[in-house]
Design a protein around this motif. Structure first.
Motif, PDB file in Angstrom:
ATOM      1  N   UNK A   1      38.484  76.542   1.879  1.00  0.00           N
ATOM      2  CA  UNK A   1      37.739  75.298   1.723  1.00  0.00           C
ATOM      3  C   UNK A   1      36.227  75.544   1.668  1.00  0.00           C
ATOM      4  N   UNK A   2      35.787  76.740   2.034  1.00  0.00           N
ATOM      5  CA  UNK A   2      34.361  77.067   1.992  1.00  0.00           C
ATOM      6  C   UNK A   2      33.926  77.630   0.649  1.00  0.00           C
ATOM      7  N   UNK A   3      34.856  77.778  -0.290  1.00  0.00           N
ATOM      8  CA  UNK A   3      34.479  78.184  -1.643  1.00  0.00           C
ATOM      9  C   UNK A   3      33.628  77.072  -2.244  1.00  0.00           C
ATOM     10  N   UNK A   4      32.516  77.440  -2.836  1.00  0.00           N
ATOM     11  CA  UNK A   4      31.528  76.431  -3.211  1.00  0.00           C
ATOM     12  C   UNK A   4      31.525  76.123  -4.706  1.00  0.00           C
ATOM     13  N   UNK A   5      31.493  77.129  -5.551  1.00  0.00           N
ATOM     14  CA  UNK A   5      31.392  76.890  -6.992  1.00  0.00           C
ATOM     15  C   UNK A   5      32.771  76.829  -7.637  1.00  0.00           C
ATOM     16  N   UNK A   6      32.832  76.209  -8.805  1.00  0.00           N
ATOM     17  CA  UNK A   6      34.077  76.159  -9.571  1.00  0.00           C
ATOM     18  C   UNK A   6      34.532  77.566  -9.930  1.00  0.00           C
ATOM     19  N   UNK A   7      33.594  78.435 -10.256  1.00  0.00           N
ATOM     20  CA  UNK A   7      33.957  79.817 -10.601  1.00  0.00           C
ATOM     21  C   UNK A   7      34.634  80.505  -9.420  1.00  0.00           C
TER      22      UNK A   7
ATOM     23  N   UNK B   1      29.750  69.941   4.508  1.00  0.00           N
ATOM     24  CA  UNK B   1      29.206  70.429   5.777  1.00  0.00           C
ATOM     25  C   UNK B   1      27.953  71.279   5.569  1.00  0.00           C
ATOM     26  N   UNK B   2      27.425  71.308   4.349  1.00  0.00           N
ATOM     27  CA  UNK B   2      26.127  71.933   4.109  1.00  0.00           C
ATOM     28  C   UNK B   2      25.019  70.988   4.569  1.00  0.00           C
ATOM     29  N   UNK B   3      23.928  71.552   5.076  1.00  0.00           N
ATOM     30  CA  UNK B   3      22.829  70.733   5.595  1.00  0.00           C
ATOM     31  C   UNK B   3      21.498  71.303   5.150  1.00  0.00           C
ATOM     32  N   UNK B   4      20.557  70.417   4.831  1.00  0.00           N
ATOM     33  CA  UNK B   4      19.220  70.832   4.412  1.00  0.00           C
ATOM     34  C   UNK B   4      18.263  69.647   4.563  1.00  0.00           C
ATOM     35  N   UNK B   5      16.982  69.938   4.444  1.00  0.00           N
ATOM     36  CA  UNK B   5      15.973  68.889   4.382  1.00  0.00           C
ATOM     37  C   UNK B   5      16.063  67.870   5.500  1.00  0.00           C
TER      38      UNK B   5
ATOM     39  N   UNK C   1      25.275  75.944   6.634  1.00  0.00           N
ATOM     40  CA  UNK C   1      26.627  75.440   6.427  1.00  0.00           C
ATOM     41  C   UNK C   1      27.350  75.441   7.773  1.00  0.00           C
ATOM     42  N   UNK C   2      27.802  74.252   8.194  1.00  0.00           N
ATOM     43  CA  UNK C   2      28.454  74.110   9.499  1.00  0.00           C
ATOM     44  C   UNK C   2      29.957  74.304   9.337  1.00  0.00           C
ATOM     45  N   UNK C   3      30.358  75.560   9.290  1.00  0.00           N
ATOM     46  CA  UNK C   3      31.755  75.921   9.105  1.00  0.00           C
ATOM     47  C   UNK C   3      32.492  75.823  10.433  1.00  0.00           C
ATOM     48  N   UNK C   4      33.804  75.998  10.388  1.00  0.00           N
ATOM     49  CA  UNK C   4      34.600  75.957  11.610  1.00  0.00           C
ATOM     50  C   UNK C   4      34.228  77.092  12.562  1.00  0.00           C
ATOM     51  N   UNK C   5      33.658  78.158  12.013  1.00  0.00           N
ATOM     52  CA  UNK C   5      33.238  79.293  12.837  1.00  0.00           C
ATOM     53  C   UNK C   5      31.851  79.084  13.427  1.00  0.00           C
ATOM     54  N   UNK C   6      31.175  78.012  13.043  1.00  0.00           N
ATOM     55  CA  UNK C   6      29.834  77.743  13.520  1.00  0.00           C
ATOM     56  C   UNK C   6      28.844  77.705  12.375  1.00  0.00           C
ATOM     57  N   UNK C   7      27.578  77.376  12.656  1.00  0.00           N
ATOM     58  CA  UNK C   7      26.564  77.300  11.599  1.00  0.00           C
ATOM     59  C   UNK C   7      26.256  78.659  10.995  1.00  0.00           C
ATOM     60  N   UNK C   8      26.168  78.667   9.667  1.00  0.00           N
ATOM     61  CA  UNK C   8      25.889  79.901   8.926  1.00  0.00           C
ATOM     62  C   UNK C   8      24.807  79.624   7.898  1.00  0.00           C
ATOM     63  N   UNK C   9      23.822  80.493   7.792  1.00  0.00           N
ATOM     64  CA  UNK C   9      22.805  80.378   6.759  1.00  0.00           C
ATOM     65  C   UNK C   9      23.374  80.915   5.448  1.00  0.00           C
ATOM     66  N   UNK C  10      23.298  80.100   4.405  1.00  0.00           N
ATOM     67  CA  UNK C  10      23.833  80.475   3.104  1.00  0.00           C
ATOM     68  C   UNK C  10      22.706  80.495   2.085  1.00  0.00           C
ATOM     69  N   UNK C  11      22.542  81.616   1.413  1.00  0.00           N
ATOM     70  CA  UNK C  11      21.565  81.704   0.328  1.00  0.00           C
ATOM     71  C   UNK C  11      22.283  81.384  -0.980  1.00  0.00           C
ATOM     72  N   UNK C  12      21.781  80.406  -1.697  1.00  0.00           N
ATOM     73  CA  UNK C  12      22.428  79.938  -2.913  1.00  0.00           C
ATOM     74  C   UNK C  12      21.990  80.760  -4.112  1.00  0.00           C
ATOM     75  N   UNK C  13      22.802  80.862  -5.134  1.00  0.00           N
ATOM     76  CA  UNK C  13      22.412  81.620  -6.328  1.00  0.00           C
ATOM     77  C   UNK C  13      21.273  80.944  -7.074  1.00  0.00           C
ATOM     78  N   UNK C  14      20.525  81.725  -7.812  1.00  0.00           N
ATOM     79  CA  UNK C  14      19.446  81.166  -8.629  1.00  0.00           C
ATOM     80  C   UNK C  14      18.124  81.191  -7.912  1.00  0.00           C
TER      81      UNK C  14
END
Length: 298
Positions: free
Chosen positions: A71-77, A231-235, A285-298
């Motif tokens: 469920x944490x897969x983000x992009x369609x690819x 469950x992603x958070x920003x701003x 990203x507030x995953x079931x394992x806890x908050x994780x910093x995710x760097x997005x592509x681009x």
């Protein structure tokens, strides 16, 4: 429930939603060669590739067969890449539920939107609340809007025959009447005007204006073709269990009103120019394992 009306939709707006963003770009893969062309076929292809984590038991899945990490897969690819790892069969071939990617409503919607855009249909993701999973409460939910016959049609690709029967729907979930689904902005405005109780909007242990506020921000991102995980958070996103500040509420009033229009130039400008609203290069990203910093592509 009143649904807010939209301004006239321009060709530029339709062209914008006819093309993918980085989240909905399809990978080059031979299994996509048989992607259907008709709407029902595209929707069925999505339902064949995914299984909702909360409905998994209805399809005979439990225990280790519910691979919650997917469920944490983000992009369609990424989603399709995982699907073809599980089974290399073309998308038109029926899969057993155990061979589907475990997901949530957002994945059904984003994948369906990607397929529609690939077929040249203007489509966009909307983040908001469904009034058809419970007779009283409005649950956090994501659906697709597709352009057809001069209007945006609200289409929920998650609802297959199994779920429709369980829910006992008395309307077409693929061409919804007004008021069955409210975007984050629509729910915000209705709550601010006193027409709905915001404590009935949310999910799990998160209910109220704080949660609605997050969906206002998420929906604006979706209108800019940046369809994040719920469950992603920003701003300006804060604890969904706490109501936003007075200053934040004023900003959300503006964003909710803007999202109810089809003024694409204004929608994109507000998103691009306001760091409190735009998705940055790194999110939490507030995953079931806890908050994780995710760097997005681009």
């Amino acid at each position: 429930m009143r649904q807010l009306t939209c301004d006239a939709v321009t060709d530029a707006t339709l062209d914008y939603y006819r093309t993918p963003g980085w989240m909905t770009a399809l990978p080059g893969h031979p299994a996509l060669g048989e992607l259907p062309r008709e709407l029902d076929g595209l929707r069925e292809a999505v339902q064949n590739l995914l299984v909702h984590r909360e409905w998994a038991g209805l399809y005979g899945l439990d225990g280790d067969s519910v691979r919650a990490g997917e469920q944490n897969l983000r992009t369609v690819a990424e989603v399709l890449g995982r699907a073809f790892e599980i089974s290399p069969e073309p998308v038109a071939v029926s899969r057993a539920p155990a061979d589907r990617v475990v997901s949530i409503c957002r994945h059904f919607t984003v994948l369906y939107t990607a397929f529609l855009r690939f077929r040249g249909v203007p489509a966009r993701v909307r983040c908001g609340f469904s009034g058809y999973f419970d007779p009283v409460r409005w649950y956090d939910h994501w659906i697709t809007e597709r352009w057809e016959d001069g209007r945006w049609v609200r289409d929920d690709p998650q609802i297959d025959e199994v779920q429709e029967k369980v829910l006992g729907l008395d309307f077409n979930p693929y061409d919804q009447p007004s008021g069955r689904f409210l975007t984050g902005g629509e729910a915000w405005i209705a709550a601010r005007e006193g027409r709905v109780d915001p404590e009935l909007f949310g999910i799990y242990d998160m209910w109220g204006m704080g949660f609605v506020a997050g969906n206002v921000v998420n929906d604006l991102a979706c209108l800019n073709k940046v369809e994040m995980l719920p469950w992603d958070s920003w701003g300006m996103m804060r604890d969904p269990r706490r109501p936003p500040s007075r200053q934040a509420a004023k900003i959300l009033d503006q964003v909710a009103a803007l999202a109810a229009t089809d003024d694409l130039e204004a929608i994109r400008s507000r998103y691009d120019e306001d760091r409190r609203l735009a998705v940055p290069s790194t999110v939490t990203s507030y995953t079931e394992a806890g908050p994780v910093k995710i760097r997005l592509p681009g």
